[in-house]
Design a protein around this motif. Structure first.
Motif, PDB file in Angstrom:
ATOM      1  N   SER A  62       0.808  -1.219   0.000  1.00 32.59           N
ATOM      2  CA  SER A  62       0.000   0.000   0.000  1.00 32.59           C
ATOM      3  C   SER A  62       0.840   1.268   0.000  1.00 32.59           C
ATOM      4  O   SER A  62       0.305   2.370  -0.109  1.00 32.59           O
ATOM      5  N   LEU A  63       2.179   1.121   0.125  1.00 35.01           N
ATOM      6  CA  LEU A  63       3.073   2.279   0.121  1.00 35.01           C
ATOM      7  C   LEU A  63       3.945   2.239  -1.127  1.00 35.01           C
ATOM      8  O   LEU A  63       4.560   1.216  -1.427  1.00 35.01           O
ATOM      9  N   ASN A  64       4.008   3.337  -1.843  1.00 33.78           N
ATOM     10  CA  ASN A  64       4.792   3.421  -3.072  1.00 33.78           C
ATOM     11  C   ASN A  64       6.285   3.318  -2.736  1.00 33.78           C
ATOM     12  O   ASN A  64       6.829   4.191  -2.046  1.00 33.78           O
ATOM     13  N   PRO A  65       6.961   2.260  -3.202  1.00 36.46           N
ATOM     14  CA  PRO A  65       8.380   2.082  -2.836  1.00 36.46           C
ATOM     15  C   PRO A  65       9.300   3.136  -3.444  1.00 36.46           C
ATOM     16  O   PRO A  65      10.445   3.276  -2.999  1.00 36.46           O
ATOM     17  N   ARG A  66       8.827   3.896  -4.430  1.00 34.94           N
ATOM     18  CA  ARG A  66       9.658   4.914  -5.085  1.00 34.94           C
ATOM     19  C   ARG A  66       9.529   6.277  -4.424  1.00 34.94           C
ATOM     20  O   ARG A  66      10.208   7.220  -4.822  1.00 34.94           O
ATOM     21  N   MET A  67       8.617   6.385  -3.457  1.00 33.07           N
ATOM     22  CA  MET A  67       8.375   7.668  -2.799  1.00 33.07           C
ATOM     23  C   MET A  67       8.910   7.630  -1.371  1.00 33.07           C
ATOM     24  O   MET A  67       8.875   6.595  -0.706  1.00 33.07           O
TER      25      MET A  67
ATOM     26  N   ILE B 299       4.782  10.332   0.699  1.00 33.35           N
ATOM     27  CA  ILE B 299       3.608   9.466   0.827  1.00 33.35           C
ATOM     28  C   ILE B 299       2.562  10.109   1.730  1.00 33.35           C
ATOM     29  O   ILE B 299       1.368  10.169   1.397  1.00 33.35           O
TER      30      ILE B 299
ATOM     31  N   GLU C 234       1.198  13.560   0.180  1.00 34.12           N
ATOM     32  CA  GLU C 234       0.468  13.569  -1.092  1.00 34.12           C
ATOM     33  C   GLU C 234      -1.003  13.962  -0.941  1.00 34.12           C
ATOM     34  O   GLU C 234      -1.497  14.785  -1.729  1.00 34.12           O
TER      35      GLU C 234
ATOM     36  N   TYR D 207      12.704   5.583   2.851  1.00 33.19           N
ATOM     37  CA  TYR D 207      11.781   4.864   1.980  1.00 33.19           C
ATOM     38  C   TYR D 207      11.111   3.714   2.739  1.00 33.19           C
ATOM     39  O   TYR D 207      11.647   3.234   3.761  1.00 33.19           O
TER      40      TYR D 207
ATOM     41  N   ARG E 148      -0.776   8.668   7.037  1.00 32.51           N
ATOM     42  CA  ARG E 148      -1.347   9.103   5.755  1.00 32.51           C
ATOM     43  C   ARG E 148      -2.866   9.195   5.837  1.00 32.51           C
ATOM     44  O   ARG E 148      -3.476  10.122   5.302  1.00 32.51           O
TER      45      ARG E 148
END
Length: 343
Positions: A108-113, A118, A121, A155, A171
């Motif tokens: 559920s968490l963007n690994p690139r952000m 996160i 956003e 990250y 979040r």
């Protein structure tokens, strides 16, 4: 029907069906009835625990409520507004007021952000918050969930499962929602961390006056965390009521079977307060052909009677002919059950 003035969230006869398509022309040959006509309400500041085994439709209920999955039929009234009939502009406004805590702490968490991106956003998208004000708000949210501001530049893969769940909670709180839907938030973390997450959610509820729809398969967790509980089986709610009442006097055979599966840590010292003496006789309930009541039948091919009828060791003749509706039990305020044995 529930009085909408008393409830922050009211779900009425919600149905979510998924078509089954076959053949070269992809014709619809049937439907998977993931959610098949459920109703419940949650008052502001309270917690409703939605309980059931995997595959019964709990997550589909959550996604249908916030329109991540299109509902087939029914009404979802949130803060006096019908979510299912709202246009895109109105839905965008509504989505600021409810949020979702996901089960999968990594997916559920963007690994690139970074963690800061996160959590920030939602603030950028819905409120246009940027710069120093955004960083300050993110730092505050991290502190609220038990993390430190220096986590902002790291990250998701650098954190443990419990820490990632705290990031997901931060979040979810970013827009100060009224309703938080927690989809099994403790199922993917260590047992030692579960109590920390539950206590954190309770503290946040008291501090920010949050309302929870808490989805889980663990009745022991619901007994600690929720005010009310609704038990789901095969897309339907088979029993619901106040937690203390339902645990003290479970009426539906499926509810009794679920309660019987709760482990006893120290049985020699007697039954804990939330467990009944009939747990011993309910444990390992089986039908006449020896099948366990926990065997989940097909959600596609259903008869006209009670969905639990084929598995029920106490079924009557009309159990396989007609579906029982949720009815309040006399002398049990707020306790509803869908079972012919009590109607």
């Amino acid at each position: 029907m529930l009085n909408t003035n008393n409830y922050l969230l009211q779900v009425e006869n919600l149905k979510t069906y998924f078509p089954i398509k076959k053949g070269l022309l992809r014709r619809t040959t049937g439907f998977i009835k993931a959610v098949d006509g459920i109703s419940f309400g949650i008052k502001a500041g309270q917690t409703l625990g939605l309980v059931g085994e995997s595959g019964c439709g709990k997550t589909t209920v959550a996604r249908s409520i916030i329109r991540l999955v299109p509902a087939t039929e029914g009404r979802v009234i949130f803060d006096q507004v019908d979510v299912l009939s709202a246009d895109r502009a109105k839905l965008r406004q509504l989505r600021k007021q409810f949020s979702l805590i996901f089960q999968d702490t990594f997916g559920s968490l963007n690994p690139r952000m970074t963690v800061g991106s996160i959590i920030g956003e939602p603030l950028k998208v819905h409120k246009g918050t940027t710069g120093r004000q955004l960083n300050e708000r993110v730092a505050t949210l991290l502190c609220e969930v038990g993390l430190t501001p220096d986590c902002m530049n790291r990250y998701p893969h650098e954190f443990s499962g419990g820490q990632r769940q705290r990031i997901g909670i931060a979040r979810a709180l970013a827009l100060q929602p009224k309703l938080v839907i927690a989809d099994e938030p403790t199922s993917n973390v260590d047992v030692s961390i579960q109590s920390q997450i539950l206590n954190l959610l309770k503290d946040l509820q008291e501090k920010f006056a949050l309302t929870y729809l808490f989805i889980t398969h663990d009745l022991a967790v619901v007994g600690f965390f929720a005010d009310y509980v609704a038990v789901m089986y095969m897309g339907r709610i088979v029993e619901q009521g106040p937690v203390a009442e339902l645990y003290r006097n479970p009426l539906h055979p499926y509810t009794r079977a679920l309660l019987s599966a709760i482990p006893q840590p120290r049985p020699a010292l007697g039954e804990p307060s939330l467990r009944r003496q009939h747990r011993t006789e309910d444990r390992g309930l089986r039908t006449e052909d020896g099948t366990s009541v926990f065997c989940l039948p097909s959600s596609v091919f259903r008869g006209t009677g009670c969905s639990f009828g084929p598995r029920c060791p106490w079924r009557q003749n009309n159990c396989l002919k007609q579906m029982p509706q949720l009815q309040q039990i006399c002398n049990h305020k707020g306790h509803f059950v869908a079972c012919w044995n009590y109607q």
